[in-house]
Design a protein around this motif. Structure first.
Motif, PDB file in Angstrom:
ATOM      1  N   ILE A  53     -76.494   0.283  90.778  1.00 45.33           N
ATOM      2  CA  ILE A  53     -75.838  -0.399  91.897  1.00 45.33           C
ATOM      3  C   ILE A  53     -74.856   0.568  92.552  1.00 45.33           C
ATOM      4  O   ILE A  53     -74.112   1.266  91.855  1.00 45.33           O
ATOM      5  CB  ILE A  53     -75.054  -1.645  91.419  1.00 45.33           C
ATOM      6  N   TYR A  54     -74.842   0.591  93.898  1.00 49.52           N
ATOM      7  CA  TYR A  54     -73.794   1.315  94.616  1.00 49.52           C
ATOM      8  C   TYR A  54     -72.791   0.286  95.104  1.00 49.52           C
ATOM      9  O   TYR A  54     -73.134  -0.621  95.864  1.00 49.52           O
ATOM     10  CB  TYR A  54     -74.364   2.105  95.805  1.00 49.52           C
ATOM     11  N   MET A  55     -71.535   0.408  94.671  1.00 51.42           N
ATOM     12  CA  MET A  55     -70.547  -0.626  94.964  1.00 51.42           C
ATOM     13  C   MET A  55     -69.161  -0.004  95.044  1.00 51.42           C
ATOM     14  O   MET A  55     -68.764   0.767  94.167  1.00 51.42           O
ATOM     15  CB  MET A  55     -70.595  -1.701  93.860  1.00 51.42           C
ATOM     16  N   MET A  56     -68.448  -0.331  96.129  1.00 54.57           N
ATOM     17  CA  MET A  56     -67.057   0.092  96.270  1.00 54.57           C
ATOM     18  C   MET A  56     -66.885   1.600  96.101  1.00 54.57           C
ATOM     19  O   MET A  56     -65.939   2.078  95.492  1.00 54.57           O
ATOM     20  CB  MET A  56     -66.171  -0.680  95.279  1.00 54.57           C
ATOM     21  N   GLY A  57     -67.841   2.367  96.631  1.00 55.03           N
ATOM     22  CA  GLY A  57     -67.705   3.815  96.653  1.00 55.03           C
ATOM     23  C   GLY A  57     -68.243   4.547  95.446  1.00 55.03           C
ATOM     24  O   GLY A  57     -68.130   5.770  95.364  1.00 55.03           O
ATOM     25  N   TYR A  58     -68.853   3.825  94.485  1.00 54.90           N
ATOM     26  CA  TYR A  58     -69.347   4.471  93.275  1.00 54.90           C
ATOM     27  C   TYR A  58     -70.719   3.926  92.887  1.00 54.90           C
ATOM     28  O   TYR A  58     -71.062   2.779  93.194  1.00 54.90           O
ATOM     29  CB  TYR A  58     -68.382   4.252  92.100  1.00 54.90           C
ATOM     30  N   TRP A  59     -71.498   4.771  92.197  1.00 51.01           N
ATOM     31  CA  TRP A  59     -72.757   4.337  91.598  1.00 51.01           C
ATOM     32  C   TRP A  59     -72.480   3.845  90.180  1.00 51.01           C
ATOM     33  O   TRP A  59     -71.736   4.483  89.426  1.00 51.01           O
ATOM     34  CB  TRP A  59     -73.753   5.490  91.547  1.00 51.01           C
ATOM     35  N   TYR A  60     -73.098   2.719  89.832  1.00 50.55           N
ATOM     36  CA  TYR A  60     -72.960   2.149  88.492  1.00 50.55           C
ATOM     37  C   TYR A  60     -74.344   2.022  87.856  1.00 50.55           C
ATOM     38  O   TYR A  60     -75.306   1.607  88.513  1.00 50.55           O
ATOM     39  CB  TYR A  60     -72.309   0.763  88.546  1.00 50.55           C
ATOM     40  N   LEU A  61     -74.426   2.383  86.581  1.00 47.41           N
ATOM     41  CA  LEU A  61     -75.632   2.207  85.787  1.00 47.41           C
ATOM     42  C   LEU A  61     -75.472   0.926  84.970  1.00 47.41           C
ATOM     43  O   LEU A  61     -74.511   0.800  84.199  1.00 47.41           O
ATOM     44  CB  LEU A  61     -75.839   3.416  84.873  1.00 47.41           C
ATOM     45  N   ILE A  62     -76.385  -0.005  85.137  1.00 43.63           N
ATOM     46  CA  ILE A  62     -76.353  -1.264  84.391  1.00 43.63           C
ATOM     47  C   ILE A  62     -77.372  -1.156  83.261  1.00 43.63           C
ATOM     48  O   ILE A  62     -78.527  -0.800  83.492  1.00 43.63           O
ATOM     49  CB  ILE A  62     -76.698  -2.470  85.291  1.00 43.63           C
ATOM     50  N   ALA A  63     -76.944  -1.471  82.030  1.00 42.82           N
ATOM     51  CA  ALA A  63     -77.831  -1.244  80.889  1.00 42.82           C
ATOM     52  C   ALA A  63     -77.435  -2.129  79.707  1.00 42.82           C
ATOM     53  O   ALA A  63     -76.301  -2.625  79.615  1.00 42.82           O
ATOM     54  CB  ALA A  63     -77.784   0.225  80.473  1.00 42.82           C
ATOM     55  N   TRP A  64     -78.404  -2.286  78.796  1.00 42.87           N
ATOM     56  CA  TRP A  64     -78.128  -2.923  77.505  1.00 42.87           C
ATOM     57  C   TRP A  64     -77.613  -1.832  76.577  1.00 42.87           C
ATOM     58  O   TRP A  64     -78.278  -0.833  76.340  1.00 42.87           O
ATOM     59  CB  TRP A  64     -79.388  -3.556  76.933  1.00 42.87           C
TER      60      TRP A  64
END
Length: 319
Positions: A178-189
Motif C-alpha cells: 500500500i502507498y499511504m501518506m507518503g510511504y510504501w507499506y508491506l502488509i504480511a502475516w
C-alpha cells in the motif's frame, strides 16, 4: 469510441491478462454484456483465436501474439507523468525498472511523439517531501517484494520499528503493498507475531526472497485487510506545531519520520504541519521534546497531551 477502436482495445486487454471476465470488459468500455459477446464473436470471426471458459472468462490461445503496440500522444504523455511520479514516490528498484521500461517505450514512438515528449518533459514536476536517503535503510526492495507477492514466496527481513526503536528479524508471508501518506507499506502475516502486520518499507534494513512458498488462500485479501484493519488510516489527523528555531534544527530527520508535510518560518520560530493516523503515538513523541514545542492544533491532541502529562506526574508524584 467507435467499434473498430473498441475491438482493438479489447484485443490488447485480452493479451494483457491470462483470463479476462466479460464484466471487466463491459465496465471498462461502459457497454452491456450483450455488446461484449458480440464484440468477442466479431474478433473470432476475424480469425483471432479467442477462447472462452464458461463462468470464468475469455483468453487468447497460447502462442498468439499481436504486433508491437503503438502509443498515441495522450498515452505517451500519461506514461511520462507516471515516470515523473515514480521518480519521487517509489524506491530505488522500481525507479530503475520503470526507467528501463520508458526507454523501450520511447524507442517505439513515432518521431512526432518523441519530439512532443521532449518538449513536455521539462514542464512536469512532482515534488515529494521525503527524508534524505539513509544508507542504513537502502529502500530498494519493492521489486523483490512484488516478485514474492506474485510467486507466493516467504520473505525474510530485518525491520527497525520506530515506536520501540528496535531491530528484529522477521519471516513473513506477504499479502499486498500500500502507498499511504507518503510511504510504501508491506502488509504480511508475521510468523514471529502470529498476526497480520504492516512494515514501512524504508525501515527495512535487509530483505531476502526465500524459496519457501505459502498458501495464499489461507490469508485474507489486501482489500479485506484494509477494510478490517486500516480504516482509521483513511481519516488521518492534521497536526500543526510551533518550534523554536534551535529545536527545529535539532529535530533533524525525525520530522520526516513523523509525517512532515510542510514547514515555514514564523518570526523567530518554525511552524510545521504533520499528517498522522495515531495521535497517541504522535503525542508521545511530542512529549519527549518538552517545552520547546507548542501545539497549534488540533484541540484533540492538546487534550491527549494533558492526559499523558497527568499520567507521568501521578506516576512520579510519590517516588
Amino acid at each position: 469510441m467507435n467499434r473498430i477502436d473498441r475491438l482493438s482495445a479489447i484485443l490488447i486487454q485480452l493479451q494483457g491478462k491470462k483470463i479476462v471476465k466479460a464484466a471487466e470488459i463491459a465496465e471498462r468500455f461502459q457497454i452491456s454484456l450483450r455488446t461484449v459477446y458480440r464484440d468477442v464473436r466479431a474478433l473470432q470471426e476475424a480469425g483471432v483465436p479467442v477462447g472462452a471458459e464458461a463462468g470464468t472468462g475469455y483468453y487468447l490461445v497460447e502462442g498468439y501474439h499481436l504486433p508491437p503496440v503503438m502509443f498515441n500522444r495522450e498515452e505517451a504523455a500519461a506514461l511520462l507523468t507516471g515516470e515523473k511520479m515514480m521518480a519521487q514516490l517509489s524506491d530505488h528498484s522500481n525507479r530503475k525498472q520503470f526507467g528501463n521500461a520508458m526507454q523501450k517505450i520511447r524507442a517505439v514512438l513515432r518521431s512526432s511523439e518523441k519530439d512532443f515528449l521532449e518538449s513536455l518533459e521539462e514542464n512536469i514536476a512532482v515534488i515529494s517531501r521525503r527524508p534524505p536517503e539513509d544508507s542504513e535503510f537502502p529502500n530498494r526492495f519493492l521489486s523483490d517484494i512484488q516478485y514474492a507477492l506474485g510467486k507466493h514466496l516467504m520473505l525474510k527481513l530485518d525491520y527497525f520499528a520506530l515506536h520501540s526503536e528496535t531491530l528484529t528479524h522477521r519471516e513473513i508471508e506477504p499479502i499486498g503493498i500500500i502507498y499511504m501518506m507518503g510511504y510504501w507499506y508491506l502488509i504480511a502475516w508475521c510468523r514471529l507475531r502470529h498476526a497480520y502486520r504492516n512494515f514501512r518499507m524504508d525501515r527495512i534494513r535487509n530483505l531476502g526472497v526465500t524459496a519457501i512458498s505459502y498458501e495464499r488462500e489461507r490469508h485474507i485479501s489486501l482489500k479485506e485487510y484494509m477494510e478490517k484493519y486500516a480504516e482509521p488510516a483513511a481519516y488521518p489527523h492534521v497536526v500543526k506545531l510551533r518550534f523554536s528555531a534551535i529545536m527545529a534544527k535539532k529535530l533533524g530527520n525525525q520530522r520526516f519520520y513523523y509525517g512532515l508535510m510542510e514547514e515555514q518560518a514564523a518570526g523567530d520560530c518554525v511552524e510545521m504541519t504533520f499528517l498522522t493516523s495515531h495521535l497517541d503515538w504522535f503525542g508521545r513523541w511530542v512529549l519527549t521534546i518538552g517545552k520547546e514545542v507548542e501545539i497549534i492544533g488540533p484541540e484533540e491532541l492538546k487534550e491527549h497531551m494533558r492526559k499523558l502529562a497527568t499520567e507521568i506526574y501521578e506516576q512520579y508524584l510519590l517516588t
